[in-house]
Design a protein around this motif. Structure first.
Motif, mmCIF file in Angstrom:
data_model
loop_
_atom_site.group_PDB
_atom_site.id
_atom_site.type_symbol
_atom_site.label_atom_id
_atom_site.label_comp_id
_atom_site.label_asym_id
_atom_site.label_seq_id
_atom_site.Cartn_x
_atom_site.Cartn_y
_atom_site.Cartn_z
ATOM 1 N N SER A 314 0.836 -1.183 -0.133
ATOM 2 C CA SER A 314 0.107 0.085 -0.177
ATOM 3 C C SER A 314 0.988 1.294 0.150
ATOM 4 O O SER A 314 0.630 2.034 -0.834
ATOM 5 C CB SER A 314 -0.966 0.017 1.236
ATOM 6 O OG SER A 314 -1.589 1.173 1.379
ATOM 7 N N MET A 317 2.993 1.696 -3.357
ATOM 8 C CA MET A 317 2.190 2.025 -4.447
ATOM 9 C C MET A 317 1.729 3.651 -4.398
ATOM 10 O O MET A 317 1.859 4.404 -5.067
ATOM 11 C CB MET A 317 0.817 1.127 -4.526
ATOM 12 C CG MET A 317 -0.097 1.372 -5.694
ATOM 13 S SD MET A 317 0.978 0.791 -7.394
ATOM 14 C CE MET A 317 -0.328 0.753 -8.306
ATOM 15 N N SER A 318 1.421 4.112 -2.983
ATOM 16 C CA SER A 318 0.914 5.318 -2.713
ATOM 17 C C SER A 318 2.083 6.578 -3.023
ATOM 18 O O SER A 318 1.892 7.519 -3.734
ATOM 19 C CB SER A 318 0.657 5.394 -1.393
ATOM 20 O OG SER A 318 0.271 6.889 -0.962
ATOM 21 N N PHE A 358 -3.862 -6.365 -7.826
ATOM 22 C CA PHE A 358 -4.912 -5.746 -6.738
ATOM 23 C C PHE A 358 -6.193 -6.237 -6.979
ATOM 24 O O PHE A 358 -6.807 -5.366 -6.974
ATOM 25 C CB PHE A 358 -4.514 -4.290 -6.850
ATOM 26 C CG PHE A 358 -2.954 -3.804 -6.857
ATOM 27 C CD1 PHE A 358 -2.338 -4.264 -5.771
ATOM 28 C CD2 PHE A 358 -2.545 -3.256 -7.761
ATOM 29 C CE1 PHE A 358 -1.030 -4.075 -5.537
ATOM 30 C CE2 PHE A 358 -1.093 -2.710 -7.723
ATOM 31 C CZ PHE A 358 -0.150 -3.157 -6.387
ATOM 32 N N CYS A 363 -7.568 -4.429 -1.626
ATOM 33 C CA CYS A 363 -6.602 -3.541 -2.680
ATOM 34 C C CYS A 363 -7.565 -2.411 -3.505
ATOM 35 O O CYS A 363 -7.011 -2.141 -4.353
ATOM 36 C CB CYS A 363 -6.056 -4.341 -3.528
ATOM 37 S SG CYS A 363 -4.831 -5.609 -2.777
ATOM 38 N N MET A 366 -5.971 0.916 -4.051
ATOM 39 C CA MET A 366 -4.790 0.893 -4.872
ATOM 40 C C MET A 366 -5.359 0.683 -6.265
ATOM 41 O O MET A 366 -4.940 1.621 -7.209
ATOM 42 C CB MET A 366 -3.818 0.088 -4.543
ATOM 43 C CG MET A 366 -2.993 0.355 -3.316
ATOM 44 S SD MET A 366 -1.748 -0.975 -3.046
ATOM 45 C CE MET A 366 -2.653 -2.028 -2.231
ATOM 46 N N SER A 369 -7.016 4.020 -7.529
ATOM 47 C CA SER A 369 -6.198 5.397 -7.453
ATOM 48 C C SER A 369 -5.442 4.953 -8.863
ATOM 49 O O SER A 369 -5.191 5.966 -9.552
ATOM 50 C CB SER A 369 -5.087 5.184 -6.352
ATOM 51 O OG SER A 369 -5.744 5.461 -5.225
ATOM 52 N N SER A 370 -5.090 3.742 -9.159
ATOM 53 C CA SER A 370 -4.031 3.599 -10.430
ATOM 54 C C SER A 370 -4.992 4.201 -11.851
ATOM 55 O O SER A 370 -4.858 4.588 -12.733
ATOM 56 C CB SER A 370 -3.632 2.212 -10.491
ATOM 57 O OG SER A 370 -4.720 1.362 -10.796
#
Length: 644
Positions: A314, A317-318, A358, A363, A366, A369-370
């Motif tokens: 997490s 990835m952030s 994910f 997930c 994430m 967000s992607s």
């Protein structure tokens, strides 16, 4: 025989039957008496034997109870013996012989189960407490062992090892230091993208394969003991820290929008190129490797497996996505378009893998967000497109080209457009994010509008020149550069042959206009007019075929020609036509008009001057001299260079 005799015989028979019956009854009575005597005796015997029978039964039951007790005692003693042996293994700890240690835990669990179901034993309470305490110690030591094993074999992955896992085409030329290796995306090409579709990535070894089964067994025991949360915390804290260290060693850093905004473009461009590389390494190697490790250690415990993987990755990835967001939200500028497209490309490239990695509910953030970053990059790129078109139209830079050559704006825009065609498939994909129309038609429309915006701007810039000939030369040079560049690029297929032909005619129109405004006046000196000038001779014929100018008139014409030609030569030798073919073509077009007129004038009127004094004062140039001097036009020479 008579009736009396018959009656007598019947009477005798009846007497005989009666006698037999009497005997039979006597025998029966005697038998009954005997049997009655036996029954009495048996009853007496049974009464006499009953105490013995009771004692025998009691003895047999006692023996059975003793056997059962002995057997139960043997089982209990065996459990005590198992407890003692298991305790010895537990006290030694799991480090020396993990398999035996895990067997001891299983044995303790079976002992707890046994005494829990046989609480009638006097010692069951004590042994249960003792065994449960042993189990608690055993699980605590298991936690320590799991933590130690995981920590000892969890080390950050060095950049060199990660680069070795990449396809050859993506490896930096020198990986001596990840901080120094600029792995930016310059040199992008769609061919390279296609070659990467089947590229092979080798997952790095994050934990030695021989250790994974041990960690799996330890994890299973902790789950059985109800220690899932402790297991989760140990795994998350250890692996998340190591993953973050691996990325830091690679060069990943957390940057805010303010950090990005303050950076010089060259620095930021390099960081964006590196970020693209880091995203590929993180998703395809590090995150995929973490998923592989997590799947093996927590095999059979799906919820814990998914939760652990989500929490381990997490923060990393952030950090990666936050940089992308900072770029997407930063101030737009034309030079950012290509790096935005590169960033959009990598997010599209990694999309399916991120959806797989994910995919669990843990997930969601994430994954969302992607997807959000991908759309944000597409939107910013599209807006940058619009900004670029407007910037080209309104460019008001004071940069001027004194020699009429290709303007820096022209070369910049053309290079920009040519570079766009390296991103054709990406651009088409981007257009489809917001519009379902034919993406190729949209790309053609955008390109056409940019070209038109450039031409509009060039028209405005051409008005800065005081010399109308230079205005035409400037437009000729720039439109020719545009047409030549389009013909040599993929833009030709998009804009079409008609566009090319129309703009070639525009180039020719500007060349013709240049010749008219630049040479019309000087050509008048070589053309016989209907009347003489104030200092000239008498009238001549309008066609110039049969009349002669006076000597004074001829001298004046030669003097005027010389001054005008020298002035044109001085100025236009400093002008530039950078394309050699166009330069020669323009010189030839001027020569084809000027030289025949000069030769004709020289042939008809030269003798008048040659017969007088100082003819060289008026006839300074031969046709060959003029031809040579025309060869010096459009070379961009300074006045000092011309004098030398």
């Amino acid at each position: 025989m008579g009736i009396p005799q018959a009656m007598e015989a019947l009477s005798e028979r009846a007497a005989s039957v009666r006698e037999s019956l009497q005997k039979s009854q006597t025998s029966t009575e005697n038998m009954v008496a005997i049997l009655g005597s036996f029954d009495h005796r048996l009853s007496a015997l049974e009464t006499a034997m009953r105490p013995t029978q009771i004692r025998t039964h009691s003895i047999r039951r006692a023996h059975e109870n003793i056997d059962k007790t002995l057997k139960a005692a043997e089982v209990i003693l065996a459990k005590f013996d198992l407890t003692r042996k298991a305790e010895a293994k537990i006290l030694r700890g799991p480090h020396e012989d993990l398999e035996s240690y895990l067997e001891a835990i299983d044995q303790l669990r079976s002992i707890v189960s046994f005494f829990s179901s046989n609480k009638s034993f006097k010692s069951s309470g004590g042994i249960l407490n003792h065994t449960n305490n042993l189990l608690a110690k055993a699980i605590s030591k298991l936690e320590d062992e799991f933590r130690q094993l995981l920590t000892n074999y969890s080390k950050p992955v060095e950049p060199d090892r990660l680069f070795d896992c990449l396809p050859n085409s993506l490896r930096p030329s020198s990986a001596a230091s990840s901080q120094q290796s600029d792995v930016s995306s310059k040199g992008h090409s769609e061919h390279q993208n296609k070659s990467l579709e089947n590229a092979v990535y080798t997952l790095p070894t994050l934990i030695p394969p021989r250790v994974l089964p041990l960690l799996h067994d330890l994890a299973q025991q902790m789950v059985q003991a109800g220690h899932q949360q402790q297991l989760f915390r140990i795994y998350r804290d250890t692996r998340a820290s190591v993953l973050e260290q691996s990325l830091r060693k690679l060069g990943v850093e957390r940057l805010t929008k303010d950090d990005v905004q303050k950076m010089q473009w060259e620095v930021l461009e390099a960081k964006i190129g590196n970020w693209i590389h880091y995203m590929r390494i993180a998703v395809k190697l590090l995150f995929a490797g973490e998923k592989n490790v997590c799947d093996q250690i927590f095999d059979g415990v799906d919820s814990l497996r998914d939760q652990c993987f989500a929490d381990v990755t997490s923060n990393s990835m952030s950090v990666l996505l936050s940089f992308g967001e900072a770029i997407a939200k930063s101030k737009r500028s034309p030079e950012k378009l290509f790096v935005l497209l590169d960033m959009y490309e990598i997010m599209r490239e990694l999309q399916s893998e991120m959806e797989t990695l994910f995919g669990s509910k843990y997930c969601n953030d994430m994954r969302e967000s992607s997807v959000s970053l991908t759309k944000r990059l597409a939107q910013t790129a599209q807006e940058t497109f619009g900004d670029f078109e407007e910037a080209v139209e309104k460019d008001a830079t004071k940069t001027s080209v004194f020699d009429g050559t290709v303007h820096p704006l022209t070369s910049y825009v053309i290079n920009y457009v040519k570079f766009l065609f390296d991103y054709q498939s990406t651009l088409k994909q981007l257009f489809q994010e917001f519009d379902s129309r034919n993406p190729e038609a949209q790309l053609a429309s955008v390109t056409t509008r940019i070209m038109q915006a450039l031409q509009n701007n060039l028209d405005g810039k051409s008005k800065q020149y005081k010399d109308p000939a230079l205005t035409q030369l400037f437009l000729m040079n720039n439109i020719h550069y545009i047409v030549r560049s389009v013909r040599r690029s993929e833009a030709k297929d998009l804009l079409g042959d008609d566009w090319v032909q129309i703009h070639r005619r525009i180039v020719q129109q500007h060349a013709n206009q240049y010749k008219r405004v630049s040479w019309a006046k000087i050509l008048q000196c070589l053309t016989v007019q209907a009347s003489n000038s104030s200092g000239g001779g008498g009238p001549i014929g309008g066609d110039g075929s049969g009349s002669q100018l006076s000597r004074a008139g001829v001298k004046d014409r030669f003097k005027t020609f010389n001054v005008q030609f020298e002035e044109i030569h001085q100025r236009q030798s400093q002008w530039t036509v950078p394309d050699s073919e166009l330069r020669e073509s323009l010189r030839l077009a001027v020569a084809e008009v000027l030289l025949p007129a000069y030769r004709s004038f020289l042939r008809r009127h030269g003798p008048q001057i040659e017969s007088g004094k100082n003819p060289q004062k008026y006839i300074r140039y031969t046709p060959e001299d003029l031809e040579h001097m025309l060869g010096e036009f459009f070379e961009g020479k300074t006045w000092n260079e011309q004098k030398r």
